[in-house]
Design an enzyme around this catalytic site. Structure first.
Site, PDB file in Angstrom:
ATOM      1  N   LYS A  22       5.749  -3.305 -18.781  1.00 58.54           N
ATOM      2  CA  LYS A  22       5.673  -2.767 -20.141  1.00 58.54           C
ATOM      3  C   LYS A  22       4.435  -1.876 -20.306  1.00 58.54           C
ATOM      4  O   LYS A  22       4.518  -0.761 -20.807  1.00 58.54           O
ATOM      5  CB  LYS A  22       5.616  -3.907 -21.154  1.00 58.54           C
ATOM      6  N   ASN A  23       3.286  -2.373 -19.867  1.00 59.49           N
ATOM      7  CA  ASN A  23       2.043  -1.637 -20.107  1.00 59.49           C
ATOM      8  C   ASN A  23       1.908  -0.383 -19.244  1.00 59.49           C
ATOM      9  O   ASN A  23       1.044   0.448 -19.494  1.00 59.49           O
ATOM     10  CB  ASN A  23       0.824  -2.544 -19.896  1.00 59.49           C
ATOM     11  N   CYS A 116      -5.046  -7.052 -35.994  1.00 58.26           N
ATOM     12  CA  CYS A 116      -4.279  -7.558 -34.855  1.00 58.26           C
ATOM     13  C   CYS A 116      -4.631  -9.016 -34.664  1.00 58.26           C
ATOM     14  O   CYS A 116      -5.783  -9.417 -34.876  1.00 58.26           O
ATOM     15  CB  CYS A 116      -4.649  -6.748 -33.621  1.00 58.26           C
ATOM     16  N   ARG A 121      -9.694  -4.837 -32.274  1.00 61.34           N
ATOM     17  CA  ARG A 121      -9.094  -3.758 -31.486  1.00 61.34           C
ATOM     18  C   ARG A 121      -9.255  -2.366 -32.115  1.00 61.34           C
ATOM     19  O   ARG A 121      -8.271  -1.708 -32.479  1.00 61.34           O
ATOM     20  CB  ARG A 121      -7.615  -4.062 -31.214  1.00 61.34           C
ATOM     21  N   ASP A 307      -4.499 -10.917 -20.260  1.00 56.87           N
ATOM     22  CA  ASP A 307      -3.081 -11.134 -20.560  1.00 56.87           C
ATOM     23  C   ASP A 307      -2.495 -12.337 -19.822  1.00 56.87           C
ATOM     24  O   ASP A 307      -1.331 -12.685 -20.035  1.00 56.87           O
ATOM     25  CB  ASP A 307      -2.263  -9.871 -20.225  1.00 56.87           C
ATOM     26  N   ARG A 399       8.552  -8.560 -27.648  1.00 61.41           N
ATOM     27  CA  ARG A 399       7.853  -7.273 -27.498  1.00 61.41           C
ATOM     28  C   ARG A 399       7.609  -6.954 -26.029  1.00 61.41           C
ATOM     29  O   ARG A 399       7.537  -5.780 -25.655  1.00 61.41           O
ATOM     30  CB  ARG A 399       6.498  -7.334 -28.210  1.00 61.41           C
TER      31      ARG A 399
HETATM   32  C1  UD1 Z   1      -4.443  -2.990 -23.043  1.00 56.12           C
HETATM   33  C2  UD1 Z   1      -3.140  -3.714 -22.822  1.00 56.12           C
HETATM   34  C3  UD1 Z   1      -3.266  -5.173 -23.259  1.00 56.12           C
HETATM   35  C4  UD1 Z   1      -4.452  -5.829 -22.559  1.00 56.12           C
HETATM   36  C5  UD1 Z   1      -5.703  -4.999 -22.740  1.00 56.12           C
HETATM   37  C6  UD1 Z   1      -6.882  -5.523 -21.925  1.00 56.12           C
HETATM   38  C7  UD1 Z   1      -1.493  -1.975 -23.109  1.00 56.12           C
HETATM   39  C8  UD1 Z   1      -0.421  -1.379 -23.948  1.00 56.12           C
HETATM   40  N1  UD1 Z   1      -2.122  -3.026 -23.612  1.00 56.12           N
HETATM   41  O1  UD1 Z   1      -4.730  -3.007 -24.444  1.00 56.12           O
HETATM   42  O2  UD1 Z   1      -2.053  -5.840 -22.909  1.00 56.12           O
HETATM   43  O3  UD1 Z   1      -4.663  -7.107 -23.120  1.00 56.12           O
HETATM   44  O4  UD1 Z   1      -5.482  -3.643 -22.324  1.00 56.12           O
HETATM   45  O5  UD1 Z   1      -6.544  -5.559 -20.584  1.00 56.12           O
HETATM   46  O6  UD1 Z   1      -1.752  -1.512 -22.015  1.00 56.12           O
HETATM   47  N2  UD1 Z   1     -12.174  -1.347 -27.541  1.00 56.12           N
HETATM   48  C9  UD1 Z   1     -13.075  -0.798 -28.435  1.00 56.12           C
HETATM   49  N3  UD1 Z   1     -12.838   0.474 -28.870  1.00 56.12           N
HETATM   50  C10 UD1 Z   1     -11.779   1.221 -28.449  1.00 56.12           C
HETATM   51  C11 UD1 Z   1     -10.877   0.646 -27.529  1.00 56.12           C
HETATM   52  C12 UD1 Z   1     -11.104  -0.639 -27.090  1.00 56.12           C
HETATM   53  O7  UD1 Z   1     -14.038  -1.438 -28.833  1.00 56.12           O
HETATM   54  O8  UD1 Z   1     -11.646   2.377 -28.876  1.00 56.12           O
HETATM   55  C13 UD1 Z   1     -12.393  -2.728 -27.055  1.00 56.12           C
HETATM   56  C14 UD1 Z   1     -11.270  -3.677 -27.478  1.00 56.12           C
HETATM   57  O9  UD1 Z   1     -11.460  -4.190 -28.774  1.00 56.12           O
HETATM   58  C15 UD1 Z   1     -11.358  -4.749 -26.407  1.00 56.12           C
HETATM   59  C16 UD1 Z   1     -11.755  -3.953 -25.155  1.00 56.12           C
HETATM   60  O10 UD1 Z   1     -12.321  -2.732 -25.642  1.00 56.12           O
HETATM   61  O11 UD1 Z   1     -12.366  -5.663 -26.705  1.00 56.12           O
HETATM   62  C17 UD1 Z   1     -10.617  -3.631 -24.225  1.00 56.12           C
HETATM   63  O12 UD1 Z   1      -9.551  -3.094 -24.978  1.00 56.12           O
HETATM   64  P1  UD1 Z   1      -8.489  -2.064 -24.357  1.00 56.12           P
HETATM   65  O13 UD1 Z   1      -8.622  -2.030 -22.891  1.00 56.12           O
HETATM   66  O14 UD1 Z   1      -8.608  -0.774 -25.100  1.00 56.12           O
HETATM   67  O15 UD1 Z   1      -7.132  -2.754 -24.752  1.00 56.12           O
HETATM   68  P2  UD1 Z   1      -5.794  -1.988 -25.037  1.00 56.12           P
HETATM   69  O16 UD1 Z   1      -5.777  -0.735 -24.267  1.00 56.12           O
HETATM   70  O17 UD1 Z   1      -5.546  -1.933 -26.510  1.00 56.12           O
END
Ligand code: UD1
Length: 421
Positions: A22-23, A116, A121, A307, A399
């Site tokens: 999915k990701n 969320c 996030r 995850d 999902r």
């Molecule tokens: C993706 C995965 C999710 C997984 C996560 C961490 C997808 C669709 N989802 O989520 O399944 O749990 O990676 O491996 O691929 N952060 C910030 N600012 C930002 C972006 C992120 O502070 O602009 C923080 C987040 O709150 C979190 C950390 O960075 O604490 C990692 O998040 P991120 O890697 O961005 O997660 P996703 O990409 O949303």
């Protein structure tokens, strides 16, 4: 609404075919916005998040034909550039269209995703990086409004934190930018690697694929030609079924899997006493009758994935001794703990650390899924709980897990999907 009824399952046996990730699929579908041709993507999982993203692209004017497990996406008819709240609120990963739409059209609006269950996030790192690339970003009435009328410009981006979708978004933006973008502290997840590999094979030169520094040479706005490709196997789905084998103490074989992406997960299962037979695309778990406790810290790839945290927490309830599981990525990702406690699990939470005292005698009851991976943890607990476990709110599970109850039924699990009254 559906729920899952699970009865105690003494043992499983057979094979489970792993679906596409999915990701990985989500950024790869968003990537079709950069294409000048119809793009065929194979091995997509049948999960709600994929349908949501295809609906978002269709709403924007693209033509998406989903047949069996492949999709044909034509974005030449895409004219709308606003991703509205009704879709984004159901799937945060909708933010993945921001980079490619902005890069192609010079403007894009995406609803802010909002709260969320597993943490705040934010998307600040996505936005900061796009600003560095020359975009003007305004937040207005709950929407991110981004413009770059003269196109995005390559630059040096250093992510303060490793972000998976953030890296994917900026790689896609950089693909059509003028000049070269260097992304430092990039995510190294296999899903990001596949996105880079497909772009690289489509004429966007990317150096450092799989490392923390990616160098993307933009095409100065020229759309790209993307050949048909297949999505990589879902490492989290595979990890979940390995936990199902370990918790029921039975041998299971996964096919169409990618053992190379599961290093940290296999290592933790080995620490708990399981052993494996691996081929290039199959994994057979040989169980232990006495699971050992484990220490886990969730971190970015290649370390242990957040995850898989909930599933290992369920598994740790059946280990003999005290396991310690620390969550480092998301501040609120322990919602499943209270549900597992209701089933009899002995878990203490202290900030970001859960201490599980095993072995716990679990009893089936009504429990509520709170997020995607928490849902599968409750299913795992249900397999070994005495009596009947009803897992409600499984729209979270739908999902991201392709036919979970069918795959588990096929290996002998006592699980069925029913309608809430
Ligand atoms: C993706 C995965 C999710 C997984 C996560 C961490 C997808 C669709 N989802 O989520 O399944 O749990 O990676 O491996 O691929 N952060 C910030 N600012 C930002 C972006 C992120 O502070 O602009 C923080 C987040 O709150 C979190 C950390 O960075 O604490 C990692 O998040 P991120 O890697 O961005 O997660 P996703 O990409 O949303």
């Amino acid at each position: 609404m559906d729920y899952l009824k699970i009865k105690s399952t003494p043992s499983l046996s057979g094979t489970i075919k792993i679906s596409g990730a999915k990701n990985a699929s989500l950024p790869l579908i968003a990537m079709t916005i950069l294409a000048k041709n119809n793009v065929i993507i194979k091995n997509l999982p049948h999960v709600a998040d994929i349908r949501t993203l295809l609906k978002l692209l269709s709403n924007l004017g693209a033509v998406c034909e989903f047949t069996d497990d492949s999709v044909n996406v034509d974005t030449s008819t895409l004219t709308e550039t606003k991703a509205t709240y009704d879709i984004v609120k159901t799937m945060r990963a909708s933010i993945l269209v921001l980079g490619p739409i902005l890069a192609r059209f010079g403007h894009c609006e995406v609803s802010l995703p909002g709260g969320c269950a597993i943490g705040q996030r934010p998307i600040d790192l996505h936005l900061k990086a796009l600003e560095q690339m020359g975009a003007k970003i305004d937040i207005n009435a709950g929407y991110v409004q981004a413009t770059a009328p003269d196109g995005l410009k390559g630059c040096n981006i250093i992510f303060d934190k490793i972000t998976v979708t953030g890296t994917a978004n900026i790689v896609m933006a950089a693909a059509l930018a003028h000049g070269t973008t260097v992304i430092t502290n990039a995510a190294r997840e296999p899903e990001v690697v596949q996105l880079c590999e497909v772009l690289n094979a489509s004429g966007v030169k990317i150096e450092g694929i799989g490392s923390a520094i990616l160098t993307v040479h933009g095409t100065s706005g020229e759309l790209i030609n993307i050949d048909e490709f297949s999505v990589i196997p879902d490492r989290i789905e595979a990890g979940t079924y390995l936990c199902a084998a370990a918790i029921t103490k039975t041998e299971l074989t996964l096919t169409d899997a990618e053992p190379k992406h599961l290093g940290s997960v296999l290592a933790k299962l080995e620490e708990m006493g399981c052993t494996f037979t691996l081929t290039h695309d199959t994994i057979t778990l040989h169980p232990t009758q006495n699971l050992k406790p484990v220490k886990i810290v969730t971190q970015e790839y290649p370390a242990f994935p957040t995850d898989m945290q909930a599933q290992f927490l369920a598994l740790a309830t059946q280990a003999d001794g005290t396991s310690i599981i620390e969550e480092r990525l998301f501040e609120n990702r322990f919602m499943h703990v209270s549900e597992l406690q209701r089933m009899g699990a002995n878990i203490t939470l202290n900030g970001h650390t859960a201490t599980v005292s095993g072995k716990c005698k679990l009893s089936g009851t009504d429990v509520m899924a709170t997020d995607l991976r928490a849902s599968s943890a409750l299913v795992l607990a249900g397999l070994v709980a005495e009596g009947e476990t009803n897992v409600h709110r499984i729209y979270h599970l739908d999902r991201g897990y392709d036919s979970l109850e069918k795959k588990l039924q096929n290996v002998g699990a006592n699980i069925e999907r029913l309608k809430e009254k």
